[in-house]
Design an enzyme around this catalytic site. Structure first.
Site, short mmCIF file in Angstrom:
data_model
loop_
_atom_site.label_atom_id
_atom_site.label_comp_id
_atom_site.label_asym_id
_atom_site.label_seq_id
_atom_site.Cartn_x
_atom_site.Cartn_y
_atom_site.Cartn_z
N LYS A 100 0.86 -1.18 0.00
CA LYS A 100 0.00 0.00 0.00
C LYS A 100 0.89 1.23 0.00
O LYS A 100 1.83 1.31 0.79
CB LYS A 100 -0.87 -0.02 1.27
CG LYS A 100 -1.84 1.12 1.37
CD LYS A 100 -3.18 0.76 0.75
CE LYS A 100 -4.03 1.96 0.46
NZ LYS A 100 -3.79 2.62 -0.84
N LYS A 124 5.34 3.50 8.44
CA LYS A 124 4.15 4.31 8.64
C LYS A 124 2.91 3.42 8.68
O LYS A 124 2.07 3.54 9.57
CB LYS A 124 4.03 5.30 7.48
CG LYS A 124 2.85 6.23 7.55
CD LYS A 124 2.73 7.08 6.29
CE LYS A 124 4.05 7.76 5.95
NZ LYS A 124 3.89 8.75 4.89
N LYS A 136 5.45 2.14 -3.00
CA LYS A 136 5.33 3.49 -3.56
C LYS A 136 5.55 3.38 -5.06
O LYS A 136 6.20 2.43 -5.52
CB LYS A 136 6.39 4.42 -2.95
CG LYS A 136 6.04 5.88 -3.06
CD LYS A 136 5.03 6.32 -2.02
CE LYS A 136 4.55 7.74 -2.26
NZ LYS A 136 3.71 8.24 -1.16
N GLY A 175 -2.96 8.20 -4.18
CA GLY A 175 -2.38 9.42 -4.72
C GLY A 175 -1.16 9.88 -3.93
O GLY A 175 -0.83 9.33 -2.88
N ASP A 176 -0.49 10.88 -4.47
CA ASP A 176 0.63 11.56 -3.80
C ASP A 176 0.83 12.84 -4.60
O ASP A 176 -0.11 13.29 -5.28
CB ASP A 176 1.88 10.66 -3.80
CG ASP A 176 3.00 11.21 -2.91
OD1 ASP A 176 2.90 11.08 -1.68
OD2 ASP A 176 3.98 11.77 -3.44
N THR A 219 -4.96 13.34 5.39
CA THR A 219 -3.55 13.54 5.74
C THR A 219 -3.38 14.86 6.50
O THR A 219 -2.73 14.91 7.55
CB THR A 219 -2.66 13.52 4.49
OG1 THR A 219 -2.98 12.34 3.73
CG2 THR A 219 -1.19 13.51 4.84
N ASN A 250 -2.88 18.96 -1.63
CA ASN A 250 -3.85 18.20 -0.85
C ASN A 250 -3.56 18.25 0.65
O ASN A 250 -4.45 18.55 1.46
CB ASN A 250 -3.88 16.76 -1.36
CG ASN A 250 -4.79 15.89 -0.54
OD1 ASN A 250 -4.34 15.10 0.28
ND2 ASN A 250 -6.09 16.06 -0.74
P1 NDP Z 1 0.13 17.87 -4.10
O1 NDP Z 1 0.64 17.56 -5.47
O2 NDP Z 1 -1.32 17.99 -3.89
O3 NDP Z 1 0.81 19.23 -3.58
C1 NDP Z 1 2.19 19.34 -3.46
C2 NDP Z 1 2.51 20.76 -3.01
O4 NDP Z 1 3.89 20.85 -2.72
C3 NDP Z 1 2.22 21.80 -4.08
O5 NDP Z 1 1.91 23.03 -3.49
C4 NDP Z 1 3.57 21.87 -4.80
O6 NDP Z 1 3.79 23.07 -5.52
C5 NDP Z 1 4.53 21.74 -3.65
N1 NDP Z 1 5.79 21.15 -4.13
C6 NDP Z 1 5.94 19.93 -4.73
N2 NDP Z 1 7.23 19.74 -5.07
C7 NDP Z 1 7.88 20.86 -4.67
C8 NDP Z 1 9.23 21.26 -4.72
N3 NDP Z 1 10.17 20.46 -5.27
N4 NDP Z 1 9.54 22.48 -4.20
C9 NDP Z 1 8.60 23.29 -3.66
N5 NDP Z 1 7.30 22.95 -3.58
C10 NDP Z 1 6.95 21.77 -4.07
O7 NDP Z 1 0.77 16.76 -3.14
P2 NDP Z 1 0.32 16.31 -1.68
O8 NDP Z 1 -0.18 17.49 -0.93
O9 NDP Z 1 -0.51 15.12 -1.83
O10 NDP Z 1 1.70 15.82 -1.06
C11 NDP Z 1 2.57 16.71 -0.35
C12 NDP Z 1 3.53 15.91 0.50
O11 NDP Z 1 2.77 15.11 1.44
C13 NDP Z 1 4.42 14.92 -0.23
O12 NDP Z 1 5.65 14.80 0.45
C14 NDP Z 1 3.66 13.61 -0.10
O13 NDP Z 1 4.51 12.48 -0.24
C15 NDP Z 1 3.14 13.74 1.31
N6 NDP Z 1 2.00 12.90 1.65
C16 NDP Z 1 0.84 12.97 0.93
C17 NDP Z 1 -0.23 12.19 1.30
C18 NDP Z 1 -1.56 12.32 0.63
O14 NDP Z 1 -2.52 11.71 1.14
N7 NDP Z 1 -1.71 13.06 -0.45
C19 NDP Z 1 -0.13 11.20 2.38
C20 NDP Z 1 1.10 11.27 3.13
C21 NDP Z 1 2.13 12.06 2.73
P3 NDP Z 1 3.72 23.09 -7.14
O15 NDP Z 1 2.27 22.95 -7.46
O16 NDP Z 1 4.32 24.38 -7.54
O17 NDP Z 1 4.53 21.89 -7.60
#
Ligand code: NDP
Length: 457
Positions: A100, A124, A136, A175-176, A219, A250
């Site tokens: 997962k 986790k 992943k 998703g991620d 999350t 997200n």
């Molecule tokens: P999204 O794609 O919805 O959002 C990612 C956000 O982070 C955007 O604002 C994006 O900006 C920014 N971002 C991404 N890459 C970079 C970078 N290299 N430098 C600066 N800003 C960046 O992703 P999520 O919110 O789903 O995921 C965010 C984090 O949370 C990740 O680390 C993910 O692995 C983790 N996570 C997510 C879960 C989930 O349920 N979605 C669960 C557990 C962990 P821009 O649009 O400009 O790229």
């Protein structure tokens, strides 16, 4: 005798020798080294105290994925041009349940990044108490600037290959970064077309086809619940606290939503172009505007500063210099370094909850721990997302849907239990709770016990 880093010399030597071998086997995979290094340092004293783990080579087995699947994805853009991307699925460990973990679409995706994410996912998922192994996946495809039809064609092409390797009892992706409801819907549709089966083979699905209420929020909400549990141990609460948040995807949007619900004042959000600082605080109306911008129009964060008075946009910067008592890094890996940690500490931060995976560098984490800031490590603090994915799997298997209140109640219980488990292994002599060590050991024990029970497999 205590060594330079505070551990007994036997532990230090064990960690050094293990990591030397590990790095030689995984040359150049720096993110994977970082994630494994942190865990090995945490669990080494525990492993050394249990010879059965050493004899069975549990750490060597846990740091080698069960398999890494790499495939080509060929798709056509709207103008008819052909594109070739790479995609991966890292099935890391299924000792305590089917694989997962999410799928990430971002140009930076590589086998090193997916191995670090898959490795952390094992611990986790174990911490959630649900029967889920760790995996992943993702692709170097960049959804930014692509039309909906292009994203659809890419997702369909990717699932045409991925469908061979997944299944509700085998591996259940989600998703991620770059993979939200739109992408999950395209992926699910193609799986269903190819297999003529309607089954819970993905989570994060739309509510009309098997999705769970509160999955989208889970999350971010879970991260704030975890923060609240940490603050309770200090007789504090999120209410009234000024909060620095990074990201606007997200995780960040729903962390901000829960902070507003609980009476805190989130003052920043960011994307890869920079961050906005809203000293008056992001309120409900502004958040609704931000959701529309990010979730529907897929616009840039700088527009927030043009929309609302008194807001500054800081191009190319991160929000960690803004005075805040609580910090929530919710964007991506290594987005908070030693300098950022220094600025947070100087401004009086009392706790950090990691919404993103591995957002703090090892040096930043070390500095925060030494300053006795509560550090809600990602494996614990952002586990709410995968936990509700687990609940989505349960609802799919039972062919029922729980109410939002029911799912939220279960999410809160799970976050409370994760906090208790991380705290159980994290207490230090001065009463400080080292959640980084606690979560690593707490996640490790259950997986290691299952691996021991299976014998040499
Ligand atoms: P999204 O794609 O919805 O959002 C990612 C956000 O982070 C955007 O604002 C994006 O900006 C920014 N971002 C991404 N890459 C970079 C970078 N290299 N430098 C600066 N800003 C960046 O992703 P999520 O919110 O789903 O995921 C965010 C984090 O949370 C990740 O680390 C993910 O692995 C983790 N996570 C997510 C879960 C989930 O349920 N979605 C669960 C557990 C962990 P821009 O649009 O400009 O790229």
């Amino acid at each position: 005798m205590i060594s330079a880093t505070g551990g007994p010399p036997r532990v230090e030597e064990f960690v050094r020798e293990f990591m030397n071998r590990f790095i030689a086997r995984n040359a150049g995979q720096t993110e994977f080294h970082q994630a494994v290094g942190e865990v090995v340092e945490s669990v080494a004293p525990f492993v050394l105290a249990h010879p059965e783990y050493l004899e069975s080579r549990i750490l060597e087995r846990l740091t080698e994925p069960d398999r890494l699947i790499l495939f080509r994805v060929t798709w056509q853009d709207d103008a008819g041009h052909v594109h070739v991307n790479r995609a991966w699925r890292v099935q890391f460990n299924n000792s305590i349940g089917p694989y997962k973990g999410g799928m990430r679409f971002h140009p930076s995706v590589s086998s090193s990044i997916l191995k670090f994410l898959g490795f952390e996912q094992v611990f986790k998922n174990s911490l959630t108490g649900l029967p889920m192994g760790g995996a992943k996946g993702g692709s170097d495809f960049d959804p930014k600037g692509k039309s909906d039809r292009e994203v659809m064609r890419f997702c369909h092409a990717l699932m045409t290959e991925l469908q061979r390797y997944i299944g509700e009892d085998v591996d259940v992706p989600a998703g991620d970064i770059g993979v939200g409801q739109r992408e999950i819907s395209f992926l699910f549709g193609q799986y269903k077309r190819l297999n003529n089966r309607f089954a819970g083979i993905l989570t994060g699905k739309g509510l009309s086809f098997g999705g769970s209420l509160i999955r989208k929020e889970a999350t971010g909400y879970g991260c704030v619940y975890f923060m609240e549990r940490m603050l309770e141990t200090k007789s504090e609460s999120v209410e009234g606290k000024t909060c620095a948040v990074s990201g606007s995807g997200n995780v960040a949007l729903y962390a901000i939503e829960k902070l507003i619900d609980m009476g805190a004042r989130p003052v920043t959000a960011s994307d890869s172009e920079g961050f906005i600082h809203d000293p008056a605080g992001i309120d409900r109306d502004k958040l609704e505007w931000l959701k529309q911008l990010k979730e529907v129009e897929r616009g840039r964060i700088r527009l927030y500063a043009e929309q609302f008075p008194g807001v500054a946009f800081h191009r190319g910067e991160r929000p960690w210099g803004v005075p805040a008592q609580l910090a929530f890094p919710c964007a991506t890996q290594n987005e908070l370094d030693e300098r950022d940690a220094r600025r947070l500490i100087d401004n009086g931060v009392i706790a950090v909850a990691e919404g993103a995976n591995m957002p703090c560098t090892l040096a930043a984490t070390g500095m925060l721990l030494r300053a006795r800031v509560a550090v809600g490590t990602a494996k614990a603090a952002n586990a709410g997302g995968v936990a509700v994915s687990g609940l989505e799997q349960s609802q799919n298997a039972l062919r029922i849907s729980w109410s939002a209140e029911e799912v939220d109640r279960r999410l809160q219980d799970i976050m409370t239990n994760i906090h208790a488990r991380a705290a159980q292994y994290g207490y230090e002599d001065d009463g400080y709770i080292n959640y980084v060590r606690g979560a690593n050991i707490g996640g490790f024990v259950k997986v290691a016990e299952a691996m021991l029970a299976y014998g040499v497999v």
